[in-house]
Design an enzyme around this catalytic site. Structure first.
Site, PDB file in Angstrom:
ATOM      1  N   ASN A  86       0.873  -1.180   0.000  1.00 48.93           N
ATOM      2  CA  ASN A  86       0.000   0.000   0.000  1.00 48.93           C
ATOM      3  C   ASN A  86       0.906   1.224   0.000  1.00 48.93           C
ATOM      4  O   ASN A  86       1.496   1.570   1.022  1.00 48.93           O
ATOM      5  CB  ASN A  86      -0.891  -0.038   1.253  1.00 48.93           C
ATOM      6  N   TRP A  87       1.010   1.857  -1.151  1.00 53.69           N
ATOM      7  CA  TRP A  87       1.937   2.991  -1.269  1.00 53.69           C
ATOM      8  C   TRP A  87       1.364   4.265  -0.648  1.00 53.69           C
ATOM      9  O   TRP A  87       2.059   5.276  -0.576  1.00 53.69           O
ATOM     10  CB  TRP A  87       2.283   3.234  -2.749  1.00 53.69           C
ATOM     11  N   LYS A  88       0.108   4.228  -0.263  1.00 50.64           N
ATOM     12  CA  LYS A  88      -0.539   5.405   0.337  1.00 50.64           C
ATOM     13  C   LYS A  88      -0.327   6.623  -0.576  1.00 50.64           C
ATOM     14  O   LYS A  88      -0.302   6.475  -1.789  1.00 50.64           O
ATOM     15  CB  LYS A  88      -0.045   5.620   1.769  1.00 50.64           C
TER      16      LYS A  88
ATOM     17  N   HIS B 103      -9.599   1.283   5.036  1.00 54.02           N
ATOM     18  CA  HIS B 103      -8.317   1.469   5.709  1.00 54.02           C
ATOM     19  C   HIS B 103      -8.497   2.431   6.887  1.00 54.02           C
ATOM     20  O   HIS B 103      -9.285   3.376   6.802  1.00 54.02           O
ATOM     21  CB  HIS B 103      -7.270   2.012   4.728  1.00 54.02           C
TER      22      HIS B 103
ATOM     23  N   GLU C 211      -6.801   4.800   7.922  1.00 58.38           N
ATOM     24  CA  GLU C 211      -6.553   6.211   7.601  1.00 58.38           C
ATOM     25  C   GLU C 211      -7.770   6.831   6.920  1.00 58.38           C
ATOM     26  O   GLU C 211      -8.060   8.013   7.103  1.00 58.38           O
ATOM     27  CB  GLU C 211      -5.291   6.323   6.727  1.00 58.38           C
TER      28      GLU C 211
ATOM     29  N   GLU D  58      -5.325  -4.933  10.601  1.00 59.96           N
ATOM     30  CA  GLU D  58      -4.317  -3.884  10.797  1.00 59.96           C
ATOM     31  C   GLU D  58      -4.586  -3.156  12.107  1.00 59.96           C
ATOM     32  O   GLU D  58      -5.360  -2.194  12.142  1.00 59.96           O
ATOM     33  CB  GLU D  58      -4.390  -2.868   9.648  1.00 59.96           C
TER      34      GLU D  58
ATOM     35  N   GLY E 120       2.529   2.353  10.911  1.00 64.15           N
ATOM     36  CA  GLY E 120       3.473   3.468  10.779  1.00 64.15           C
ATOM     37  C   GLY E 120       4.158   3.842  12.073  1.00 64.15           C
ATOM     38  O   GLY E 120       4.782   4.902  12.167  1.00 64.15           O
TER      39      GLY E 120
ATOM     40  N   SER F 263       3.465  -2.079  10.345  1.00 64.46           N
ATOM     41  CA  SER F 263       4.921  -2.139  10.518  1.00 64.46           C
ATOM     42  C   SER F 263       5.524  -3.498  10.147  1.00 64.46           C
ATOM     43  O   SER F 263       6.435  -3.973  10.833  1.00 64.46           O
ATOM     44  CB  SER F 263       5.310  -1.745  11.945  1.00 64.46           C
TER      45      SER F 263
ATOM     46  N   GLY G 241       2.915  -1.071   4.306  1.00 67.98           N
ATOM     47  CA  GLY G 241       2.944   0.355   3.984  1.00 67.98           C
ATOM     48  C   GLY G 241       4.368   0.806   3.712  1.00 67.98           C
ATOM     49  O   GLY G 241       4.926   0.568   2.641  1.00 67.98           O
ATOM     50  N   GLY G 242       4.978   1.431   4.711  1.00 65.72           N
ATOM     51  CA  GLY G 242       6.300   2.047   4.565  1.00 65.72           C
ATOM     52  C   GLY G 242       7.340   1.174   3.865  1.00 65.72           C
ATOM     53  O   GLY G 242       8.054   1.642   2.970  1.00 65.72           O
TER      54      GLY G 242
END
Ligand code: 13P
Length: 255
Positions: free
Chosen positions: A9-11, A96, A98, A168, A174, A214, A235-236
């Site tokens: 997930n590149w957000k 998600h 976010e 999640e 994150g 993470s 993610g990251g």
């Protein structure tokens, strides 16, 4: 047997040029004949077509990070399931945390979106997970129960055939804090059980449940060695080819 799946997930990251480079580097790393999990890239909307052009014919699927619940109309700023389908997506991340936090999404809107997405043949990756306070109060299962029941309300067994659920925990997103493999596996077991109650045993056994929060090269193997964990939503660490590839390669394929 459930096919493991690792999704990046590149957000809200990567311009088109950066997206092209990253997708190319991931393909280079994946140039091996050994069996791999299913790999999905979820770039921002603006880079979907670019990334599709790069991954065409490769062992990589395309996913979007959100979709609206109508297929066309006066909904300024929204993107429809049909648009995503025609640009080459197979998956759509929905619900998600976010989106729930910054864009007021809730179980009802997520439910509408899942219905719209499956009706065009896309596979939703439904995100659920608790906040730290909820975990500390022992409310994790109650919350995940509510999110799943709400998101899947009115959906038939056939409609959830290609669903993927991503657990999640919000406190792990994150933050560098990861759920322990045991904590994650416990919630995954709970989700599978609930699906078996809401649908049937076969549907629950076939459902892929992945972990997000993470996930890194250092913890991926431990997480993925849990039989309840069918892969990851990253993610990251998916923003760099090296770390994403190490995570993909950490999935114990038949060893
Ligand atoms: P991080 O891997 O950066 O914690 O993000 C997880 C996530 O939200 C994936 O959807």
């Amino acid at each position: 047997m459930r096919r493991p799946i690792i999704a990046g997930n590149w957000k809200m990251n990567k311009t088109n040029r950066e997206a092209r480079e990253l997708a190319k580097s991931i393909i280079q790393k994946m140039a091996t004949s050994s069996p791999l999990p299913e790999v999905v890239l979820c770039p921002p909307f603006t880079a979907l077509e670019t990334v599709k052009g790069v991954i065409n014919g490769q062992r990589i699927e395309l996913g979007a990070q959100n979709a609206f619940w109508e297929n066309e109309g006066a909904y300024t700023g929204e993107i429809s399931p049909n648009m995503l389908l025609t640009v080459g997506c197979r998956y759509v991340i929905l619900g998600h945390s976010e989106r729930r936090k910054y864009f007021s999404e809730n179980d009802q809107t997520v439910n509408r979106k899942i219905k719209a997405v499956v009706s065009v043949g896309l596979s939703p990756i439904l995100c659920v997970g608790e906040r730290l306070e909820e975990r500390e109060k022992g409310r994790t299962e109650a919350l995940v129960d509510q999110q799943l029941r709400g998101a899947l309300k009115g959906l038939s067994r056939e409609e959830i055939e290609n669903l993927v659920v991503a657990y999640e925990p919000i406190w792990a997103i994150g933050t560098g804090k990861t759920a322990t493999p045991e904590q994650a596996a416990e919630v995954h077991g709970f989700i599978r059980n609930l699906i078996s109650q809401l649908y049937d045993e076969k549907t629950s056994e076939e459902l892929r449940i992945i972990y997000g929060g993470s996930v890194k090269p250092e913890n991926a193997r431990d997480l993925f060695s849990q039989p309840q964990i069918d892969g990851g939503l990253v993610g990251g660490a998916s923003l760099q080819a090296d770390s994403f590839w190490q995570i993909i390669n950490s999935y114990p394929m038949g060893d």
